[in-house]
Design a protein around this motif. Structure first.
Motif, PDB file in Angstrom:
ATOM      1  N   ALA A 193       0.862  -1.316   0.130  1.00 56.84           N
ATOM      2  CA  ALA A 193       0.234   0.112  -0.046  1.00 56.84           C
ATOM      3  C   ALA A 193       0.904   1.274  -0.055  1.00 56.84           C
ATOM      4  O   ALA A 193       0.706   2.365   0.487  1.00 56.84           O
ATOM      5  N   LYS A 194       1.896   1.275  -0.657  1.00 52.95           N
ATOM      6  CA  LYS A 194       2.776   2.608  -0.919  1.00 52.95           C
ATOM      7  C   LYS A 194       2.437   3.039  -1.939  1.00 52.95           C
ATOM      8  O   LYS A 194       3.007   3.990  -2.300  1.00 52.95           O
ATOM      9  N   THR A 195       1.875   2.480  -2.966  1.00 54.41           N
ATOM     10  CA  THR A 195       1.789   3.281  -4.429  1.00 54.41           C
ATOM     11  C   THR A 195       0.304   3.251  -4.713  1.00 54.41           C
ATOM     12  O   THR A 195      -0.701   2.795  -3.898  1.00 54.41           O
ATOM     13  N   ILE A 196      -0.143   3.822  -5.790  1.00 49.38           N
ATOM     14  CA  ILE A 196      -1.488   4.191  -6.223  1.00 49.38           C
ATOM     15  C   ILE A 196      -2.050   3.019  -6.556  1.00 49.38           C
ATOM     16  O   ILE A 196      -3.428   2.832  -5.946  1.00 49.38           O
ATOM     17  N   CYS A 197      -1.322   2.057  -7.022  1.00 45.82           N
ATOM     18  CA  CYS A 197      -2.261   0.656  -7.190  1.00 45.82           C
ATOM     19  C   CYS A 197      -1.435  -0.434  -6.743  1.00 45.82           C
ATOM     20  O   CYS A 197      -0.386  -0.109  -6.075  1.00 45.82           O
ATOM     21  N   ALA A 198      -2.041  -1.912  -7.046  1.00 46.26           N
ATOM     22  CA  ALA A 198      -1.321  -2.776  -6.385  1.00 46.26           C
ATOM     23  C   ALA A 198      -0.411  -3.462  -7.228  1.00 46.26           C
ATOM     24  O   ALA A 198       0.260  -4.678  -6.949  1.00 46.26           O
ATOM     25  N   LEU A 199       0.010  -2.809  -8.342  1.00 43.92           N
ATOM     26  CA  LEU A 199       1.077  -3.556  -9.325  1.00 43.92           C
ATOM     27  C   LEU A 199       2.297  -3.747  -8.583  1.00 43.92           C
ATOM     28  O   LEU A 199       2.961  -4.480  -8.697  1.00 43.92           O
ATOM     29  N   ALA A 200       2.514  -2.494  -7.838  1.00 45.07           N
ATOM     30  CA  ALA A 200       3.910  -2.638  -7.043  1.00 45.07           C
ATOM     31  C   ALA A 200       3.851  -3.839  -6.061  1.00 45.07           C
ATOM     32  O   ALA A 200       4.928  -4.371  -5.845  1.00 45.07           O
ATOM     33  N   ASP A 201       2.548  -4.018  -5.399  1.00 44.98           N
ATOM     34  CA  ASP A 201       2.529  -5.134  -4.428  1.00 44.98           C
ATOM     35  C   ASP A 201       2.960  -6.665  -5.360  1.00 44.98           C
ATOM     36  O   ASP A 201       3.428  -7.284  -4.803  1.00 44.98           O
ATOM     37  N   ALA A 202       2.449  -6.528  -6.411  1.00 45.55           N
ATOM     38  CA  ALA A 202       2.304  -7.707  -7.328  1.00 45.55           C
ATOM     39  C   ALA A 202       3.770  -8.099  -7.705  1.00 45.55           C
ATOM     40  O   ALA A 202       4.120  -9.225  -7.715  1.00 45.55           O
ATOM     41  N   ALA A 203       4.655  -7.024  -7.721  1.00 47.03           N
ATOM     42  CA  ALA A 203       5.909  -7.321  -7.901  1.00 47.03           C
ATOM     43  C   ALA A 203       6.927  -7.688  -6.812  1.00 47.03           C
ATOM     44  O   ALA A 203       7.639  -8.328  -6.754  1.00 47.03           O
ATOM     45  N   ALA A 204       6.206  -6.976  -5.621  1.00 47.95           N
ATOM     46  CA  ALA A 204       6.895  -7.066  -4.215  1.00 47.95           C
ATOM     47  C   ALA A 204       6.685  -8.540  -3.654  1.00 47.95           C
ATOM     48  O   ALA A 204       7.519  -9.276  -3.144  1.00 47.95           O
TER      49      ALA A 204
END
Ligand SMILES: Cc1cc2nc3c(=O)[nH]c(=O)nc-3n(C[C@H](O)[C@H](O)[C@H](O)COP(=O)(O)O)c2cc1C
Ligand code: SF4
Ligand code: FES
Lengths: 484, 439
Positions: free
Chosen positions: B390-401
Motif C-alpha cells: 500500500a505504498k503506491t497508487i495501485c497494487a501493481l507494485a505489490d504484485a511485484a513485491a
C-alpha cells in the motif's frame, strides 16, 4: 475551517486544500515532486508520505498531497514509518538519476538535490547501469529536455492541461521506459513555455536561454513587476554580479499571475543588458554635434531653450511610473501645457490567461493621473506643430520611430529624457534615464492593482532618476520665470 | 479420473455451439433474468448476492453483493452510472475468463444484465484484453444475438428495463486490468490508475458512479439468482463459497481450466484434476493464483485453495491460476521472467513501482546470468519492502513485491546457490542465453 493536528500542534486548515497545503502553510516541511499548488494533484511520486490517524482506525501512511483534511485528523510527518517511506521513495528516485548536479543548471534550486541533501543518504545501493536517454532533446525554441534527469512527476504535462488548457506534452511509453514528449516530437507552441522550467522540480526542463549561463546561487534576486503588458505580473529579476540581468521569473501573486508569466515578459531582459546608453547627458554644440556633458549643464540648456521656445509638446513613455508621472505633470503645469503618453495599439499577443495585448504597463496609472493616452501619429503631430518638445522615458523613441523623429524640422528644439542618444537633427538635449531594473516606483495594472518595481541593480553613477531630473527642470523654469 | 464434484460454471461449455443463444436457452439460459425482471426488487437481488457470499474473481476477492450496495441510490444521485466488465485477463498464468467468453458468452451477458438491474445501471462496458480477438468476437456476436432477441437494449423482455452493453478493446497493457486504469483507458486516456479515494462507486467512469466486476464474477450471478444463495453455499467454504475456475499450467500432465469447489486442497487439484507433475517429476515450487501471488515451496502444496487459507500462509488466491514448477525448473529464472513482466507493465507513475520493478528485474537477471552478489538477496527484500504494501497508487507494485518476498523467504538457499555457483546449479534448467536475449 477544519481543525487538525500536525506534529502535535492544533491548526486550522482549509478543507478545500489537500493536507500538504496545511502542512506547508504552518511551516511543516513535507517534500513534494508531483504536487504543485497551481496544478491538479495526482499523488504519483509518493515522496510526500506522512502518517495520518483518523478516528479509531490505526494510523496509516498516506500521501499528503492527495489526502483531504478532515476534522480531528492527527498527522505525524515525523513518524518513523513515514520518514522511512519517504527515504525509500527517494532512493528509488535516485536509482536512475544521472547525478550530474555539477553541470546542471537546476543545481541550487533543485527539489531532488535539496531533499537528498537533507536526508543525507550519501551512498546508493544500486550497482545497475543507469538509464541512458536523450540528454538534450529540444522541445522547441524555449525548452530543452534532459530525459535522464526527469523524474516523471508529470507537472509539465499538467501545466498545459490545467493552466493553458491546451495540452501539448504527454508521458509516452510505460514504466521505467517512460519519457516526456510532445505529439510526434513537434516543437512546443505558445507564449507560456518558459513556465515549464519553473514547474520542473529537477533539471530536466531548462531554458535554452539560461543554459550554462550562471550558477543560481550567484544570482541576486529582486522582487519587481513585469512591464511587457498591462497585466503587470509579479516577477523576480535575477542579476549576476550586480550588472547583468540573467533571468526573470514569475513570483507568486494570487491576484495577478499566480505562479506563471508569459515568455514575452520572461525573455524581455536583453534590452536591459545592452551596453550602449547615455551615461549622463549630451547637448548639441555650435557645430551641430551631440557632445557629452554633465546632467546639470544639460538641464540648464533645456531650461534656456524652453525660455525662448515655450509651450513644449510633452510626450511620455507608457513605461513611466506613477511617481514619475506625477513629477512630469508638475513640470507640464509649470510649462503651462498638457502632458500625454504614447499608447501603441493592442498587439496580437492577448490571450485568456495573462497577456492583455496592451503593451502599456502603467496605462491605468497614467490615465488616472491625468495624462492622455495618444497614438504615435498624434504625438508626432503635436511635436511637429510646436517650436519645442520634451520626450520622456524609456522606449519613447522606439514608439515614435527614429525615422519619424529624423524627419522633424531641424528648427524644432527637442529635449529628450531617454536611454539612447537621439540622433535626429532636432535633438538639442539628451539626458540619460534609468531602465526599469534600475529604478523604483509603481505601475498600476489593468485591474487597478499596484505593481511595485524595484531597482535590481544600480544605474550608472551619472544617470539620475527621472523624478529628480524632471523636478530639477521644473524648478529651473520656475526660477527663470520669477524675475520676469 | 477427475473427481465428481457438483459443477455449474463449465457445464454448458462442452456442448456443441455452446456460444449460441439457442443452445444457451435450451439449457436454462436467461431463466434467471426472467425471474429477476418478473418480480424481484433490485435490493432483493443484492441481498441474494450478499447471502451467497460470492467474492470477486478478479484477484482481490471482494464480496460482490457488498460492492454493489456501494452504488448510490439513483433516487438521490441522479448522475449517469455504469458497470464496467473487466475482461482484460492479463495476470500471468490466467486464462479462465477467456474460456467463458469463448464458450459461453451469453452466461456473461445474462450476468451483466442482472448486475445492471440490481444496481439500476443502464449502460455496461465490456473491456476486453486487446489480444483476445476470438473471445471479443464471440461476445460481440452474442450481444448482437441478444439484442435481436430483445434481451439487450431498450425494454428488455418487455419489462420496461433498459440496458445497453458496449464492447471496448484494450491495447494489451496489463495495467488496464486494474480497475481505475481500466476506467481511464475506457475514457480514452493512458491507462494510469487513479489514487483511491475517491472510489469508483462514487467517482468512476467519467466521474460517475461505477462498479467494476470481473467476467467470472458476473458469470456466477445468474446461477445464484436462479438456484438461490443456499444452493450456492453448498459448495466451497463458509468464507469463500461456490466454485472457482482454476487454470493450471506449467509442469503438469493435463494443463487446463478446471472448475473446482473453493477450499479444495492444491495437491488434490494437481493430482486429481491435472494428473500430477509432468513425467512423474517432483514438484519444486508453485504459484497458487497467478504470478503476483508468489512462489510457494512444494511443502505447502497441501494448502486449501480459498481466500483465507492462502492469506494465512502469506499468499493469495489471486486469479486462481496455478503454475507448477518441477524439480528441473529454476526459480531464479522464473523470477527473472516475472520480474521482467512487472518492469514491462508498470505504468510508471509511482516512483517506487517504476524504478523498483526495473531494479528487481535487473537483480534477478544478474543472478540468473551468474553475476549475483550475496548482498543482493537482502537488497531484494529491502526493495520489495520499499515498494509495498500500500505504498503506491495501485497494487501493481505489490504484485511485484509479493513474489520477491516469497522467493527470498522460501527459496533463499536456491538464491545463494546461484550466487555461489555463478550460474544455475540445476544442470537441467535451461541456459541463460535466452534470458539475456529476451531482456
Ligand atoms: C495490476 C492489476 C491488474 C489487474 N488485472 C485484472 C484483470 O486483468 N482482470 C480482472 O478481472 N481484474 C484485474 N485486477 C483487479 C481489478 O482491479 C479489480 O479488483 C477487479 O476487476 C474487480 O472485480 P471483482 O470484484 O469482480 O473481482 C487487477 C488489479 C491490479 C492491481
Ligand atoms: S503502482 Fe505502479 S502500476 Fe500502479 S499506479 Fe503506481 S506506477 Fe502505476
Ligand atoms: S507530492 Fe504527493 S505524491 Fe507527489
Amino acid at each position: 475551517m477544519t481543525k487538525i493536528i500536525i506534529d502535535g500542534v492544533e491548526i486550522e486548515a482549509d478543507p478545500k486544500q489537500p493536507l500538504i497545503r496545511a502542512c506547508h502553510d504552518n511551516g511543516v516541511d513535507v517534500p513534494m515532486y508531483c504536487y504543485h499548488p497551481g496544478l491538479s494533484p495526482v499523488g504519483s511520486c509518493r515522496i510526500c508520505q506522512v502518517e495520518v490517524k483518523q478516528g479509531e482506525m490505526p494510523p496509516r501512511i498516506m500521501v499528503a498531497c492527495k489526502t483531504p483534511v478532515a476534522e480531528g485528523m492527527i498527522v505525524d510527518t515525523r513518524a518513523p514509518k513515514a520518514h522511512a517511506a519517504r527515504r525509500e521513495c527517494l532512493e528509488f528516485l535516485l536509482k536512475n538519476h544521472p547525478l550530474d548536479c555539477p553541470i546542471c543548471d537546476k543545481a541550487g534550486e533543485c527539489d531532488l538535490q535539496d531533499f537528498a541533501f537533507a536526508e543525507g543518504q550519501g551512498e546508493g545501493r544500486s550497482v545497475e547501469p543507469r538509464r541512458k536517454l536523450d540528454k538534450r532533446k529540444s522541445l522547441g525554441d524555449v525548452i530543452v529536455l534532459d530525459e535522464e534527469r526527469c523524474i516523471l512527476c508529470s507537472r509539465c504535462v499538467r501545466f498545459f492541461e490545467d493552466v493553458t488548457k491546451k495540452p501539448q506534452l504527454t508521458v509516452s511509453e510505460l514504466g521505467s521506459r517512460s519519457t516526456i514528449s510532445t505529439f510526434m516530437d513537434r516543437p512546443l507552441q505558445g507564449n507560456y513555455q518558459g513556465n515549464l522550467a519553473d514547474v520542473c522540480p529537477v533539471g530536466a526542463l531548462t531554458l535554452k536561454k539560461f543554459r550554462f549561463q550562471a550558477r543560481v546561487w550567484n544570482l541576486e534576486k529582486h522582487f519587481s513587476t513585469c512591464g511587457e503588458c498591462s497585466r503587470g505580473c509579479s516577477i523576480t529579476v535575477e542579476i549576476l554580479r550586480r550588472r547583468e540581468v540573467k533571468r526573470i521569473r514569475p513570483r507568486y501573486n494570487p491576484d495577478v499571475n499566480k505562479w506563471w508569466m508569459c515568455d514575452v515578459g520572461r525573455f524581455a531582459f536583453d534590452r536591459f543588458n545592452e551596453e550602449e546608453r547615455i551615461e549622463g547627458a549630451a547637448v548639441r554644440d555650435a557645430q551641430g554635434r551631440l557632445v557629452e556633458t554633465g546632467v546639470s549643464d544639460a538641464l540648464a540648456k533645456a531650461a534656456d531653450i524652453l525660455k525662448v521656445h515655450p509651450s513644449p509638446a510633452i510626450v511620455a513613455s507608457p513605461w513611466l511610473t506613477v511617481e514619475e508621472g506625477e513629477v512630469l505633470l508638475a513640470l507640464a503645469e509649470r510649462a503651462g501645457v498638457a502632458a500625454a503618453f504614447v499608447a501603441p495599439p493592442p498587439n496580437d499577443l492577448a490571450d485568456d490567461l495573462l497577456h492583455t495585448g496592451d503593451p502599456c504597463p502603467n496605462r491605468r496609472g497614467l490615465v488616472e493621473l491625468g495624462l492622455a493616452a495618444i497614438s504615435a501619429e498624434e504625438a508626432l503631430e503635436r511635436i511637429g506643430a510646436g517650436k519645442s518638445a520634451i520626450l520622456v522615458g524609456e522606449r519613447v523613441v522606439e514608439l515614435l520611430g527614429e525615422e519619424a523623429l529624423e524627419d522633424l524640422p531641424a528648427a524644432l528644439r527637442l529635449i529628450a529624457f531617454v536611454r539612447h542618444p537621439v540622433h535626429a537633427p532636432a535633438t538639442n538635449v539628451c539626458i540619460g534615464v534609468p531602465t526599469a531594473v534600475e529604478r523604483t516606483g509603481t505601475w498600476i495594472n489593468v485591474d487597478g492593482g499596484r505593481g511595485p518595481i524595484a531597482a535590481a541593480r544600480p544605474a550608472p553613477p551619472n544617470v539620475r532618476p527621472l523624478t529628480s531630473t524632471l523636478a530639477a527642470l521644473a524648478e529651473l523654469i520656475q526660477r527663470q520665470e520669477a524675475p520676469a | 479420473m477427475i473427481p465428481q464434484v457438483p459443477t455449474y460454471l463449465l457445464d454448458r461449455c462442452g456442448l456443441e455451439d455452446s456460444h449460441t443463444l439457442d443452445v444457451y436457452r435450451a439449457n436454462g439460459g436467461y431463466a434467471a433474468l426472467a425471474k429477476v425482471l418478473g418480480g424481484m426488487d433490485p435490493a432483493e437481488v443484492i441481498e441474494e448476492l450478499k447471502d451467497s457470499g460470492l467474492r470477486g474473481r478478479g484477484g482481490a476477492g471482494f464480496p460482490t453483493g457488498l460492492k454493489w450496495s456501494f452504488m448510490p441510490d439513483p433516487q438521490k444521485d441522479r448522475r449517469a452510472r455504469y458497470l464496467a466488465v473487466n475482461a482484460d485477463e492479463s495476470e500471468p498464468g490466467t486464462c479462465k475468463d477467456r474460456v467463458l467468453m469463448e464458450k459461453d458468452p451469453h452466461g456473461l451477458i445474462e450476468g451483466i444484465l442482472i448486475a445492471c438491474y440490481a444496481m439500476r445501471v443502464p449502460v455496461a462496458y465490456v473491456y476486453v484484453r486487446g489480444e483476445f480477438r476470438h473471445p471479443y468476437n464471440r461476445v460481440a456476436a452474442a450481444i448482437d444475438e441478444a439484442r435481436k432477441a430483445g434481451l439487450v437494449g431498450e425494454n428488455v423482455l418487455g419489462k420496461g428495463f433498459d440496458c445497453e452493453i458496449w464492447m471496448h478493446k484494450g491495447a494489451g497493457a496489463y495495467i488496464c486490468g486494474e480497475e481505475t486504469g481500466l476506467m481511464e483507458s475506457l475514457e480514452g486516456k493512458r491507462g494510469h490508475p487513479r489514487p483511491k479515494p475517491p472510489f469508483p462507486a462514487g467517482h468512476g467512469l467519467w466521474g460517475m458512479p461505477t462498479t467494476v466486476n470481473n467476467v467470472e464474477t458476473l458469470f456466477n450471478v445468474p446461477f445464484i439468482v436462479d438456484r438461490g444463495a443456499s444452493w450456492y453455499r453448498t459448495m466451497g467454504t463458509d468464507a469463500s463459497p461456490g466454485n472457482l475456475l482454476v487454470g493450471i499450467s506449467g509442469h503438469v500432465e493435463r494443463p487446463g481450466v478446471y472448475e473446482i469447489p473453493l477450499g479444495t486442497a492444491a495437491n488434490r487439484i494437481l493430482e486429481d484434476w491435472a494428473g500430477g507433475v509432468l513425467n512423474n517429476h517432483k514438484l519444486q515450487a508453485w504459484f497458487p493464483g497467478g504470478s503476483s501471488t508468489g512462489l510457494l515451496p512444494a511443502s505447502l502444496i497441501g494448502l486449501a485453495m480459498d481466500h483465507d487459507s492462502l492469506k494465512a500462509a502469506g499468499s493469495m488466491l489471486g486469479t486462481g491460476a496455478m503454475i507448477m514448477l518441477d524439480e528441473t525448473a529454476c526459480v531464479v529464472r522464473a523470477m527473472e521472467v516475472i520480474s521482467r513482466f512487472y518492469d514491462h507493465e508498470s505504468c510508471g507513475q509511482c516512483s517506487q513501482c517504476r524504478e523498483g520493478t526495473q531494479w528487481l528485474h535487473q537483480i534477478f537477471r544478474r543472478m540468473e546470468n551468474g553475476r549475483g552478489r550475496m548482498e543482493d538477496i537482502d537488497l531484494l527484500e529491502s526493495l520489495a519492502s520499499g515498494m509495498a504494501p500500500a505504498k503506491t497508487i495501485c497494487a501493481l507494485a505489490d504484485a511485484a513485491a509479493i513474489p520477491t518476498h516469497a522467493v527470498v523467504k522460501h527459496f533463499r538457499e536456491e538464491l545463494e546457490a546461484h550466487v555461489k555457483a555463478g550460474c544455475c546449479p540445476r544442470k537441467t534448467a535451461r541456459t541463460p542465453e535466452t534470458v539475456e536475449a529476451g531482456a
